[in-house]
Design a protein around this motif. Structure first.
Motif, PDB file in Angstrom:
ATOM      1  N   MET A  64     -19.430   0.226  -6.994  1.00  0.00           N
ATOM      2  CA  MET A  64     -19.149   0.133  -5.565  1.00  0.00           C
ATOM      3  C   MET A  64     -17.658   0.415  -5.325  1.00  0.00           C
ATOM      4  O   MET A  64     -16.869   0.454  -6.255  1.00  0.00           O
ATOM      5  CB  MET A  64     -19.480  -1.267  -5.047  1.00  0.00           C
ATOM      6  CG  MET A  64     -20.904  -1.691  -5.297  1.00  0.00           C
ATOM      7  SD  MET A  64     -22.068  -0.688  -4.405  1.00  0.00           S
ATOM      8  CE  MET A  64     -22.731  -1.868  -3.304  1.00  0.00           C
ATOM      9  N   ASP A  68     -17.073  -0.756   0.593  1.00  0.00           N
ATOM     10  CA  ASP A  68     -18.511  -0.990   0.717  1.00  0.00           C
ATOM     11  C   ASP A  68     -18.843  -2.453   1.010  1.00  0.00           C
ATOM     12  O   ASP A  68     -19.971  -2.765   1.385  1.00  0.00           O
ATOM     13  CB  ASP A  68     -19.243  -0.583  -0.570  1.00  0.00           C
ATOM     14  CG  ASP A  68     -19.133   0.908  -0.851  1.00  0.00           C
ATOM     15  OD1 ASP A  68     -19.004   1.681   0.100  1.00  0.00           O
ATOM     16  OD2 ASP A  68     -19.174   1.274  -2.042  1.00  0.00           O
ATOM     17  N   PHE A  69     -17.884  -3.367   0.820  1.00  0.00           N
ATOM     18  CA  PHE A  69     -18.135  -4.798   0.964  1.00  0.00           C
ATOM     19  C   PHE A  69     -17.761  -5.310   2.350  1.00  0.00           C
ATOM     20  O   PHE A  69     -16.836  -4.811   2.977  1.00  0.00           O
ATOM     21  CB  PHE A  69     -17.332  -5.604  -0.066  1.00  0.00           C
ATOM     22  CG  PHE A  69     -17.735  -5.352  -1.474  1.00  0.00           C
ATOM     23  CD1 PHE A  69     -18.839  -5.987  -2.014  1.00  0.00           C
ATOM     24  CD2 PHE A  69     -17.018  -4.470  -2.267  1.00  0.00           C
ATOM     25  CE1 PHE A  69     -19.218  -5.748  -3.322  1.00  0.00           C
ATOM     26  CE2 PHE A  69     -17.386  -4.229  -3.577  1.00  0.00           C
ATOM     27  CZ  PHE A  69     -18.487  -4.866  -4.099  1.00  0.00           C
ATOM     28  N   SER A  82     -22.990  -5.918   1.010  1.00  0.00           N
ATOM     29  CA  SER A  82     -22.539  -4.581   0.681  1.00  0.00           C
ATOM     30  C   SER A  82     -23.653  -3.599   0.997  1.00  0.00           C
ATOM     31  O   SER A  82     -24.831  -3.920   0.846  1.00  0.00           O
ATOM     32  CB  SER A  82     -22.185  -4.490  -0.807  1.00  0.00           C
ATOM     33  OG  SER A  82     -21.849  -3.162  -1.137  1.00  0.00           O
ATOM     34  N   ARG A  84     -24.308   0.801   0.599  1.00  0.00           N
ATOM     35  CA  ARG A  84     -23.774   2.078   0.153  1.00  0.00           C
ATOM     36  C   ARG A  84     -24.878   3.114   0.219  1.00  0.00           C
ATOM     37  O   ARG A  84     -25.996   2.873  -0.230  1.00  0.00           O
ATOM     38  CB  ARG A  84     -23.261   1.948  -1.273  1.00  0.00           C
ATOM     39  CG  ARG A  84     -22.637   3.191  -1.800  1.00  0.00           C
ATOM     40  CD  ARG A  84     -22.076   2.936  -3.173  1.00  0.00           C
ATOM     41  NE  ARG A  84     -21.369   4.123  -3.597  1.00  0.00           N
ATOM     42  CZ  ARG A  84     -20.799   4.250  -4.754  1.00  0.00           C
ATOM     43  NH1 ARG A  84     -20.844   3.267  -5.612  1.00  0.00           N
ATOM     44  NH2 ARG A  84     -20.185   5.358  -5.074  1.00  0.00           N
ATOM     45  N   SER A 104     -28.003  -1.993  -1.216  1.00  0.00           N
ATOM     46  CA  SER A 104     -27.467  -3.043  -0.365  1.00  0.00           C
ATOM     47  C   SER A 104     -27.837  -4.402  -0.939  1.00  0.00           C
ATOM     48  O   SER A 104     -28.809  -4.531  -1.676  1.00  0.00           O
ATOM     49  CB  SER A 104     -27.986  -2.925   1.067  1.00  0.00           C
ATOM     50  OG  SER A 104     -29.350  -3.227   1.127  1.00  0.00           O
ATOM     51  N   TYR A 125     -11.254  -6.371  -5.445  1.00  0.00           N
ATOM     52  CA  TYR A 125     -12.299  -5.702  -6.216  1.00  0.00           C
ATOM     53  C   TYR A 125     -11.629  -4.924  -7.331  1.00  0.00           C
ATOM     54  O   TYR A 125     -10.759  -4.078  -7.092  1.00  0.00           O
ATOM     55  CB  TYR A 125     -13.105  -4.766  -5.308  1.00  0.00           C
ATOM     56  CG  TYR A 125     -14.244  -4.075  -6.008  1.00  0.00           C
ATOM     57  CD1 TYR A 125     -15.358  -4.781  -6.432  1.00  0.00           C
ATOM     58  CD2 TYR A 125     -14.207  -2.712  -6.251  1.00  0.00           C
ATOM     59  CE1 TYR A 125     -16.410  -4.149  -7.076  1.00  0.00           C
ATOM     60  CE2 TYR A 125     -15.256  -2.067  -6.885  1.00  0.00           C
ATOM     61  CZ  TYR A 125     -16.348  -2.791  -7.297  1.00  0.00           C
ATOM     62  OH  TYR A 125     -17.389  -2.170  -7.931  1.00  0.00           O
TER      63      TYR A 125
END
Length: 151
Positions: A64, A68-69, A82, A84, A104, A125
């Protein structure tokens, strides 16, 4: 007739057709993988640690990007989600090939009231792991034991 453990964890007599379906319905190299929701979508593993000053939450989400979060705190509910979407298209002489995938997840944790310092929660991240540091309020931090005199 023998008893076998099914993917859903129950112990049932094995019928030939259901045993066949169970065998071929498993992920080939990960037979014990319990990391799927009831809809067979992946749910990332989470580690939660508590120390004297804060809680540390680690979410395993390789592949990820940090964009995306989405992390939200509503009342005392911390939600990590999340999504994507990947799409690709290849046009050749006589064909067009289109592929797409969608990933997701959503994990929600209930935090104890009056324990978390909401204004200072940090997230980063790095190398496929989302790390949250959730500091405790001064009142909630463990204090050294107080010695009580005997009179």
């Amino acid at each position: 007739m023998s008893i076998v453990k099914r993917n859903n964890g129950s112990m049932l007599p094995a019928a030939p057709r259901t045993l066949f379906d169970d065998f071929f319905g498993r992920e080939l190299f990960n037979w014990g993988n319990n990391n799927f929701s009831s809809t067979m979508t992946t749910v990332p593993s989470v580690n939660i640690r508590e120390n004297t000053d804060n809680f540390e939450v680690e979410v395993a989400a390789p592949g990820m990007d940090k964009k995306d979060f989405q992390i939200t705190l509503e009342g005392n509910l911390l939600t990590i989600s999340s999504s994507r979407k990947n799409e690709s298209e290849e046009n050749k002489d006589q064909y067009t090939r289109r592929e797409f995938s969608y990933q997701s997840f959503r994990r929600t944790f209930e935090l104890a009231k009056d324990v978390v310092d909401e204004e200072h929660i940090e997230a980063r991240y790095d190398n496929g792991v989302l790390k949250l540091t959730i500091p405790k309020t001064e009142k909630a931090k463990k204090q050294a034991p107080r010695l009580i005199e005997i009179q």
